[in-house]
Design a protein around this motif. Structure first.
Motif, PDB file in Angstrom:
ATOM      1  N   ILE A   1     -20.449  88.646 -37.969  1.00  0.00           N
ATOM      2  CA  ILE A   1     -20.108  89.515 -39.108  1.00  0.00           C
ATOM      3  C   ILE A   1     -19.309  88.682 -40.090  1.00  0.00           C
ATOM      4  O   ILE A   1     -18.291  88.097 -39.723  1.00  0.00           O
ATOM      5  N   THR A   2     -19.779  88.636 -41.312  1.00  0.00           N
ATOM      6  CA  THR A   2     -19.012  87.897 -42.310  1.00  0.00           C
ATOM      7  C   THR A   2     -18.522  88.801 -43.436  1.00  0.00           C
ATOM      8  O   THR A   2     -17.713  88.407 -44.256  1.00  0.00           O
ATOM      9  N   ASP A   3     -19.025  90.003 -43.460  1.00  0.00           N
ATOM     10  CA  ASP A   3     -18.635  90.903 -44.537  1.00  0.00           C
ATOM     11  C   ASP A   3     -17.429  91.731 -44.101  1.00  0.00           C
ATOM     12  O   ASP A   3     -17.436  92.330 -43.026  1.00  0.00           O
ATOM     13  N   ILE A   4     -16.432  91.751 -44.942  1.00  0.00           N
ATOM     14  CA  ILE A   4     -15.189  92.441 -44.554  1.00  0.00           C
ATOM     15  C   ILE A   4     -15.382  93.933 -44.323  1.00  0.00           C
ATOM     16  O   ILE A   4     -14.828  94.509 -43.390  1.00  0.00           O
ATOM     17  N   ALA A   5     -16.182  94.533 -45.168  1.00  0.00           N
ATOM     18  CA  ALA A   5     -16.383  95.979 -45.007  1.00  0.00           C
ATOM     19  C   ALA A   5     -17.096  96.274 -43.698  1.00  0.00           C
ATOM     20  O   ALA A   5     -16.771  97.235 -42.998  1.00  0.00           O
ATOM     21  N   CYS A   6     -18.075  95.443 -43.352  1.00  0.00           N
ATOM     22  CA  CYS A   6     -18.783  95.629 -42.092  1.00  0.00           C
ATOM     23  C   CYS A   6     -17.840  95.453 -40.919  1.00  0.00           C
ATOM     24  O   CYS A   6     -17.892  96.196 -39.935  1.00  0.00           O
TER      25      CYS A   6
ATOM     26  N   GLN B   1     -24.365  90.229 -39.988  1.00  0.00           N
ATOM     27  CA  GLN B   1     -25.112  89.410 -40.933  1.00  0.00           C
ATOM     28  C   GLN B   1     -26.050  88.466 -40.171  1.00  0.00           C
ATOM     29  O   GLN B   1     -27.034  87.992 -40.699  1.00  0.00           O
TER      30      GLN B   1
ATOM     31  N   LYS C   1     -12.563  85.245 -41.817  1.00  0.00           N
ATOM     32  CA  LYS C   1     -13.694  84.851 -42.657  1.00  0.00           C
ATOM     33  C   LYS C   1     -14.989  85.243 -41.961  1.00  0.00           C
ATOM     34  O   LYS C   1     -15.974  85.604 -42.596  1.00  0.00           O
ATOM     35  N   SER C   2     -14.974  85.119 -40.650  1.00  0.00           N
ATOM     36  CA  SER C   2     -16.155  85.545 -39.912  1.00  0.00           C
ATOM     37  C   SER C   2     -15.736  85.894 -38.500  1.00  0.00           C
ATOM     38  O   SER C   2     -14.765  85.357 -37.984  1.00  0.00           O
TER      39      SER C   2
END
Lengths: 396, 277
Positions: free
Chosen positions: B7-12, B65, B99-100
C-alpha cells in the motif's frame, strides 16, 4: 536551604520529577555545592536516574556551607506539587524550595499569578547517599540523537512491552522487542526498527554489541528529553554493563543508568555477530541456586553506593567472582568496599529493601525468588549491588 | 503459498487500518482468506464463539497498489490463515505516515505475516520498521467453513438507525439486563426492548425504511420479527464501528438470528448474532 526556580524552569523541574517517578517510588534529594541533585532508583536496583540542577538553574540557590543533608520522600507527593504541567506553565511564576530541619519537612511554595501562594509541606526521611558509579567516557559505543528520533522509534512498540534489544553495527542501529521465553516467541509479535547512522547527531561504534534493557525506564527519560528538546546521549558497552542515557545542557544534567541483560547465548538471530560469549562458571558463582541460573541468564546492576557519607573510594580490586563472570572487569564499575561500609550504622539500611536481598560489593546474582521472574519487574534477574552493612561472608 | 501486498496511498492505508481495527474490536482471532481479488476476514459462527459469526469482504484492488499471491496449489488460488487482528491493528496504527507498507507472508520462527513499513526520515536512508505477526496456516480440510455463508431466509429486512444512537441506547440497556429483544417489521419500525423484574424499557425507531428485494410481500407489514440476543454481543458489534457506513441494514430471522450488514465504500461487513437459547 533556599532554592528558587522561576519561569520556564519550574516546568523543567516538574518534568524531571515526573521522569524520575518512572524509575522508582522515592525521590532522593541532596543539595550539593555543585547543584541540587534529585535521584531515584527502582526497588530491584536495576535502574537509577539522577538529575543535577546547577546553581545557575535557580534564580536563587543558597545552601549553608557544609550542609551535609540528604533525604528521601515519596515521589508521588512531590509529583502532586507539579501535577498538571500545562497549568503550571501558565500560572506559576516561581517555585521556592525551603528546608525545615526541625520539622523534617521540605516546603515547596508555588508563587502563582494573582498573588496566589500554594504551599506544600512534604515530610522527608533521612536517607543514605544514593549515587551510582558509572563512567560514560569509557563506554565502547556512544550515540547522540534528537529526542524526536528516539520517540518516533519507541512509538512502534506497545506500551506494555517490557524490554527492548538494541544492536549496533558500524552504520546502523536495530531496535527490537525482546521476548523472554520460548513459548511466547511463537505467539508474540516481533517488531524491529532500523535506524541509520546519519539520523544521529553522533554515532561512534567501537564494538558491535547487542544490549537488552527495560523500555519503560527509557521512556521515562524520553519524556523529559522531548519536552525540553535536549538531545539524548547513549553510552553502552557489552551486555551486562549498564547503558547510560544522558541529557545535558549548561544548567542541568540528567543521567539514567539502566542495567542490561547479559546473555551468554544467542537468544535471537541477529543481523551482526554478537561478540559476547562469556563462560559463566556456575561453580564460582556465589548466588543461591535460583531458577534463573539454569537459564544462564544474568543481569548486572549498576554499581550502587549506599554509604552514608561520600568518601574516597578505596582501590580494592574487584572480588574474584567478577572476573569469572566476564572479561577483566571494566575499571569504571567500582564501588565502595565492605570495609568502609561496615563502619556504617546498620540503621542506615534502606528500610524498603526486601529482606531477602543480600548485598555484595559488586555485581552478583539476583536473590529474587524464582517466582519473581514472572512479575512485571523487567530485569528480575537483577542483582542488588553495594551493600553497606551486610554480612561480609556473603561477599565473593 | 505466497502473498505480498503493498500500500502506498495514504488514504488506502488509513482505510485498511480502520477496517483491521474494527475487526480487532469484534474478535480476538479470525480467519484471513486471501484470493486473487479479495481479502476476507471470517469468523465462522460456531458454538465456541457463542454462535457469533462475522464475514468481512474487501476488494483488494481498492486497498493495495501492488498485490501478488500464489495459492496453496496452482488450481486452488487461495490462502487461509488464522490471524489475530489486534497486533496488526497496533502495527498499522503507528505507521500511518509511512511512505509504503508491505504485507507479506513470511516464515520466520513460524509462519508470520510481516508488516513492513518504510517511514519518512530526514536521513538519506529510509527507516524501516517490521512487525512479524505470527499466524497459523489452516489446513485445507477445514476450508469448507470459510466459503461464504449464504444469506439466511430472513423474515424482515430493515435499515438500521444511526449506529451511534443505537450504541448509546444499547450501552444504557446493558446496565439493566443481559438480554435484549430486537424486533422489526416491514413498515420500517424497529424496537429494542429489555425486560427485568422491576423495569421494562423499549426504544422505538420509526421510518427506518426497508431495503428492496426483501422477503415475501405477503407478510403483514405490521408484524414484528423478533430475536432475543445476548446484549453484550450487540454491544461489541456497535463498539467496533469507527466509521458511519454508507449502508447499514439488519435482517431478522424470527427467533433465530440477527444478521447485520454494513457497507462502507468497498468493504462489506456482515455480523450474525444468534438468538439465545
Amino acid at each position: 536551604m533556599q532554592c528558587v526556580v522561576t519561569g520556564g524552569n519550574v516546568k523543567v523541574l516538574g518534568k524531571a520529577i515526573h521522569s524520575l517517578s518512572r524509575i522508582g517510588d522515592e525521590l532522593y534529594v541532596e543539595p550539593q555545592e555543585d547543584g541540587l541533585a534529585l535521584r531515584s532508583v527502582n526497588s530491584s536496583r536495576s535502574a537509577y536516574a539522577c538529575f543535577l540542577f546547577a546553581p545557575l538553574f535557580f534564580s536563587r540557590y543558597a545552601i549553608p556551607t557544609g550542609l551535609n543533608f540528604r533525604c528521601k520522600m515519596a515521589i508521588k507527593s512531590v509529583q502532586s506539587v507539579f501535577k498538571s504541567l500545562a497549568t503550571l506553565e501558565k500560572t506559576v511564576e516561581k517555585c521556592h524550595i525551603g528546608l525545615d530541619e526541625q520539622k523534617d519537612r521540605l516546603t515547596f511554595t508555588l508563587h502563582c499569578k494573582h498573588g496566589l501562594l500554594k504551599t506544600h509541606n512534604l515530610s522527608y526521611q533521612d536517607s543514605e547517599s544514593l549515587e551510582a558509579v558509572f563512567d560514560k567516557n569509557s563506554c565502547a559505543n556512544v550515540f547522540r540523537a534528537q529526542p524526536r528520533v528516539l520517540v518516533d522509534t519507541v512509538v512502534h512498540f506497545p506500551t506494555s512491552l517490557e524490554e527492548v534489544t538494541v544492536t549496533v553495527s558500524d552504520e546502523r542501529m536495530w531496535v527490537r522487542n525482546h521476548v523472554e521465553d520460548e513459548a511466547e516467541r511463537s505467539k508474540a509479535m516481533l517488531t524491529e526498527l532500523c535506524l541509520a547512522a546519519d539520523e544521529f547527531d553522533y554515532f561512534a561504534v567501537k564494538a558491535h554489541y547487542s544490549i537488552t534493557f527495560c523500555l519503560k525506564e527509557f521512556r521515562g527519560l524520553l519524556l523529559f528529553a522531548e519536552s525540553t528538546g535536549l538531545p539524548v546521549s547513549m553510552y553502552f558497552d557489552e551486555p551486562g554493563s549498564p547503558v547510560v542515557l544522558s541529557v545535558t545542557d549548561s544548567v542541568l544534567e540528567g543521567n539514567f543508568v539502566l542495567a542490561t541483560l547479559s546473555d551468554n547465548h544467542d537468544l535471537h538471530k541477529i543481523h551482526i555477530d554478537s561478540t559476547q560469549k562469556v563462560d559463566i562458571g556456575d561453580a564460582d558463582q556465589p548466588h543461591p541456586p535460583d531458577d534463573f541460573m539454569s537459564d544462564d541468564m544474568d543481569a548486572y546492576l549498576i554499581a550502587m553506593d549506599t554509604s552514608a557519607a561520600p568518601g574516597p573510594s578505596t582501590a580494592d580490586p574487584p572480588p574474584p567472582s567478577l572476573a569469572t563472570f566476564r572479561k577483566p572487569p571494566a575499571p569504571n564499575y567500582r564501588t565502595r568496599t565492605h570495609s568502609e561500609e561496615e563502619e556504617e550504622d546498620d540503621g542506615e539500611e534502606d528500610p524498603e529493601r526486601p529482606p531477602d536481598k543480600k548485598f555484595r560489593s559488586l555485581f552478583f546474582g539476583s536473590v529474587l525468588p524464582p517466582s519473581s521472574q514472572m512479575n512485571t519487574q523487567p530485569l528480575t534477574t537483577q542483582e542488588v549491588l553495594a551493600s553497606d552493612s551486610e554480612d561480609e561472608t556473603e561477599a565473593e | 503459498m505466497k502473498f505480498r501486498g503493498k500500500i502506498t496511498d495514504i488514504a488506502c492505508l488509513n482505510h485498511f487500518t480502520r477496517v483491521v481495527t474494527t475487526i480487532s474490536k469484534l474478535t480476538k482471532t479470525c480467519v484471513l482468506r486471501l484470493t486473487p481479488d479479495h481479502l476476507f476476514f471470517i469468523l465462522p459462527g460456531k458454538v465456541t464463539n457463542g454462535g457469533v459469526g462475522m464475514w468481512c469482504q474487501l476488494l483488494q484492488a481498492n486497498f493495495f497498489q501492488e498485490y501478488q499471491m500464489e495459492g496453496v496449489t496452482s488450481e486452488v488460488q487461495e490462502i487461509c490463515l488464522e490471524v489475530s487482528p489486534e497486533p496488526w491493528s497496533r502495527a498499522l496504527k503507528t505507521v500511518q505516515s509511512a511512505k509504503s507498507v508491505k504485507l507479506k507472508l513470511t516464515r520466520k520462527h513460524c509462519a508470520c505475516v510481516t508488516v513492513a513499513a518504510e517511514l519518512p526520515t530526514l536521513s538519506s536512508v529510509g527507516r524501516v520498521v517490521t512487525h512479524d505477526v505470527p499466524v497459523d496456516v489452516i489446513p485445507r480440510r477445514l476450508w469448507q467453513e470459510f466459503q461464504e455463508a449464504g444469506v439466511p431466509d430472513f423474515d424482515v429486512s430493515v435499515y438500521l438507525p444511526p449506529l451511534k444512537t443505537m450504541k448509546s441506547v444499547v450501552d444504557r440497556m446493558k446496565n439493566l439486563s443481559n438480554f435484549l429483544v430486537m424486533e422489526a417489521n416491514l413498515n420500517g419500525d424497529m424496537n429494542l426492548k429489555i425486560q427485568t423484574d422491576l423495569v421494562s424499557v423499549t426504544t422505538h425507531f420509526k421510518d427506518l425504511g426497508n431495503p428492496d428485494g426483501g422477503p415475501s410481500q405477503s407478510r403483514d407489514p405490521e408484524v414484528m420479527a423478533e430475536v432475543t440476543v445476548d446484549i453484550r454481543k450487540l454491544q461489541q458489534f456497535l463498539m467496533g464501528q469507527q466509521v458511519n457506513p454508507s449502508k447499514a441494514l439488519c435482517n431478522i430471522v424470527h427467533q433465530n438470528v440477527v444478521h447485520l450488514v454494513l457497507l462502507h465504500e468497498d468493504v462489506s461487513l456482515q455480523y450474525f448474532i444468534p438468538a439465545v437459547a
